[in-house]
Structure formats: structure tokens, C-alpha cells
Design a protein around this motif. Structure first.
Motif, mmCIF file in Angstrom:
data_model
loop_
_atom_site.group_PDB
_atom_site.id
_atom_site.type_symbol
_atom_site.label_atom_id
_atom_site.label_comp_id
_atom_site.label_asym_id
_atom_site.label_seq_id
_atom_site.Cartn_x
_atom_site.Cartn_y
_atom_site.Cartn_z
ATOM 1 N N ASN A 62 0.826 -1.210 0.000
ATOM 2 C CA ASN A 62 0.000 0.000 0.000
ATOM 3 C C ASN A 62 0.864 1.264 0.000
ATOM 4 O OD1 ASN A 62 -2.504 1.307 0.006
ATOM 5 N ND2 ASN A 62 -2.502 1.490 2.230
ATOM 6 N N GLY A 66 -0.483 2.512 -3.223
ATOM 7 C CA GLY A 66 -1.548 3.418 -2.800
ATOM 8 C C GLY A 66 -1.079 4.814 -2.474
ATOM 9 N N HIS A 67 0.128 4.946 -1.910
ATOM 10 C CA HIS A 67 0.596 6.262 -1.455
ATOM 11 C C HIS A 67 1.678 6.860 -2.344
ATOM 12 C CE1 HIS A 67 -1.700 6.196 2.304
ATOM 13 N NE2 HIS A 67 -1.372 4.933 2.416
ATOM 14 N N ARG A 205 2.815 10.774 -6.088
ATOM 15 C CA ARG A 205 1.662 10.050 -6.620
ATOM 16 C C ARG A 205 0.723 10.973 -7.392
ATOM 17 N NH1 ARG A 205 -2.513 8.499 -2.151
ATOM 18 N NH2 ARG A 205 -2.657 10.784 -2.264
ATOM 19 N N VAL A 265 -6.215 -3.848 -3.876
ATOM 20 C CA VAL A 265 -7.181 -3.048 -4.640
ATOM 21 C C VAL A 265 -8.596 -3.259 -4.101
ATOM 22 C CG1 VAL A 265 -8.203 -2.709 -6.920
ATOM 23 C CG2 VAL A 265 -5.736 -3.031 -6.702
ATOM 24 N N LEU A 269 -7.061 1.100 -1.807
ATOM 25 C CA LEU A 269 -5.763 1.749 -1.952
ATOM 26 C C LEU A 269 -5.701 3.029 -1.128
ATOM 27 C CD1 LEU A 269 -5.242 1.386 -5.814
ATOM 28 C CD2 LEU A 269 -3.887 0.262 -4.045
ATOM 29 N N GLY A 270 -4.540 3.293 -0.544
ATOM 30 C CA GLY A 270 -4.335 4.544 0.165
ATOM 31 C C GLY A 270 -5.024 4.643 1.503
ATOM 32 N N THR A 314 -13.808 1.983 -5.135
ATOM 33 C CA THR A 314 -12.708 2.502 -4.325
ATOM 34 C C THR A 314 -12.272 1.509 -3.251
ATOM 35 O OG1 THR A 314 -14.298 3.617 -2.872
ATOM 36 C CG2 THR A 314 -13.370 4.902 -4.689
#
Length: 331
Positions: A62, A66-67, A205, A265, A269-270, A314
Motif C-alpha cells: 500500500n 496506494g501512497h 503520486r 485493490v 488503496l491509500g 474505491t
């Protein structure tokens, strides 16, 4: 002046309420996690332990995906490096298992740093292919060095035994060890994301060109993201060795890397809660797919991913957040 104060106060109160609810939720979740192994049968305790192992691995992924906004299809390779580093240290050098955790994490960190240097010049599909290649050649590489890795037969190890003073069974002791490492990992990741490093990763990102104009060193932070991601995966791989007591090259195929990415996913994410939800997905969905249809577990697995992403584009963490916002609050 008074109007400004009236406007600011509700915002501050709402932030305080949100902060209090978050910590209350975390405390409740932690209490449930501590209570669970005393109420479940050993097999279910093992399953929850593996959820935590995968959650730590996904926490690292992640950070990268994600970040930092980088793609990786080779995260399972770092997971395998941590697992084999711990196994070799325990089997060949009889190192006590607590010492294998920092060493396995360090080995994975250095490898992630080394691979992050050439990967920082790539992006998108090209970066995905390079990381996929890492996951592909790792399995035959592990089989080739048979004297060190055990080859295709792998290595069998003794699991950590609970101390007499704990009064815990083996499965419960492994669960609490994993829980402690998972909590420490999430606190470390949260601290990292609140720091200057986290802000730099988010800038990379969102817009690399703008981040570079603001003075963010793209190559440095991209490489650092790979190294941190690999470190968490290596730590998770080490704990995996403790829990399973066995490592084999066939346990770390390309499917593991793809499943981990799919789990992240789907989890979200994030989000810090995304890896936990992703860990549940990675642990239970493949087994559910196998139970539904022995002939086509991959098809069932793929359809479940499509269904989840259709309902929650999301991720499950984003879906949970939207549902919580719809709950009416008392003034």
C-alpha cells in the motif's frame, strides 16, 4: 470576529468528534482481536493469524502503490525473501526466532533499495513488467541453490513455542506474536505517512512534475518507497515462516504477487484499513472459490473480484467510509 469564531468552532468540534470516533473504533477492534483467540478453535485462530500476516505484507504494498503511485507485480518476491531469510537463519545457523525478524526485514529492505534504483526510471506498464520479472525468476532461483534453500523440497522448521508463564497454546502464542508485529507495523506506517516522507510520497503520486518543481527528489522517494514496501513484506514473510513452519519455492509463485495486488485493490488503496480488509480477502476468498467449484477456482476468484470492484470501485474501505457517512448523527 464573533462570526468567524462561530464558523471555526463547529469545524474544530467535528474534527475532535471524528478523532474520538476513530480511536474508539480502533480500541474496540483491538479488544476484539485480543479476545478472539480464546473463543475460536485452533484452525480459525490460524486463519486469523494468516490474515494479520497478509495485512502486514499489504501494508508495504500500500505504501508503494496506494501512497507513492508506483505499480508492483513482484511483491510476493519480497515476501519470499523475508520467509527464506528467516528460515535459513533458523535452520542453518540456529538463530533464535526473535532475531530473525529484524534481519529478514533488513535483507528485504536492502533488496528493495537495490531494485528500486533501476526501477525509478520506469513507470506504468514498464515498471509492472520489471517487477513481474522479479517474481518469475525467484522460484527457479530458490530451487537452484539446494544446499542453502532446500531446493524443491524446501525447509521444515520448528515453530516458536509459547513460554510456560504465558499459559497459551501454540496457535494462540503465534497469533499474539503476529498481532503485536502487525500493530507495531501499522503504527510505524501511520507515523511515516504523517511525516515529511509521507507528504512527499503523496506529491509524487498526485503529480510528479509538480512535486519536482516543489523540490521533491523523485528518484530518492521512489527508491525509498520500494525499500519500505519490501521491508514490510520481508517482515511478513518472516512471520509466515514462524506460523507455517515450512517454506517451499512453490509457495511463492507469481500467483502470490497477483493475489496480493488484487487483495489491496479490493481492500482499498491509500487507506490504513485497506490492508486489513485485503488480508481477509487474500485469506478467505481463494478458499471460498475452491469450495464453490473445485474445477474452476480461478474463475470464481476472478468473478468475485469483478463483483466487489463493481459494487465498491474505491475498495471495501471506501465503501465502509461512505456507509458510515450516511449514518445519521445526533446533534
Amino acid at each position: 470576529m464573533s462570526a468567524t469564531k462561530v464558523q471555526v468552532k463547529p469545524v474544530a468540534v467535528e474534527r475532535r468528534r471524528r478523532f474520538d470516533r476513530r480511536w474508539a473504533g480502533l480500541a474496540l477492534l483491538l479488544a476484539a482481536a485480543v479476545y478472539a483467540p480464546f473463543q475460536l478453535v485452533p484452525f480459525h485462530v490460524f486463519q486469523l493469524t494468516m490474515v494479520l500476516v497478509y495485512a502486514v505484507a499489504l501494508l508495504g504494498l500500500n505504501l508503494l502503490v496506494g501512497h507513492a503511485g508506483q505499480i508492483s507485480l513482484g511483491h510476493g518476491a519480497f515476501f519470499a525473501v523475508g520467509a527464506y531469510a528467516a528460515a535459513i537463519l533458523m535452520d542453518r545457523w540456529a538463530l533464535p526466532y526473535p532475531l530473525t525478524l529484524p534481519l529478514a526485514a533488513a535483507v528485504a529492505f536492502v533488496l528493495g533499495l537495490a531494485l528500486g534504483v533501476p526501477a525509478m526510471r520506469l513507470r506504468g506498464l514498464y515498471l509492472a513488467l520489471v517487477t513481474l520479472a522479479i517474481a518469475i525468476f525467484l522460484v527457479p532461483l530458490l530451487k537452484r541453490f539446494e544446499e542453502l534453500t532446500g531446493g524443491s523440497m524446501g525447509l521444515t522448521l520448528a515453530k516458536p513455542q509459547p513460554p510456560a508463564w504465558s499459559g497459551l497454546a501454540e496457535d494462540q502464542w503465534l497469533y499474539f506474536l503476529t498481532l503485536a508485529i502487525a500493530v507495531a507495523s501499522f503504527l510505524l506506517a501511520a507515523s511515516l505517512l504523517r511525516s515529511r516522507v509521507g507528504r512527499a510520497l503523496h506529491a509524487v503520486r498526485d503529480n510528479e512534475a509538480a512535486a519536482e518543481v516543489m523540490g521533491v527528489r523523485l528518484s530518492f522517494y521512489k527508491t525509498l518507497a520500494f525499500a519500505w514496501s519490501a521491508m514490510f513484506a520481508g517482515a511478513a514473510g518472516c512471520v509466515y515462516t514462524w506460523v507455517i513452519g515450512f517454506v517451499s519455492p512453490d509457495s511463492f509463485t507469481v500467483n502470490l504477487s497477483i493475489t496480493l495486488l488484487a487483495g489491496l485493490v479490493v481492500g482499498g488503496l491509500g487507506s490504513l484499513s485497506g490492508p486489513v480488509l485485503g488480508g481477509l480477502f487474500v485469506m478467505f476468498v481463494p478458499s471460498i472459490s475452491q469450495d464453490v467449484n473445485d474445477a474452476a477456482p480461478g474463475v470464481i476468484f476472478g468473478l468475485l473480484i469483478i463483483a466487489v470492484m463493481y459494487v465498491a470501485p474505491t475498495g471495501l474501505a471506501g465503501l465502509a467510509g461512505r456507509l458510515i457517512k450516511k449514518i445519521p448523527r445526533k446533534e
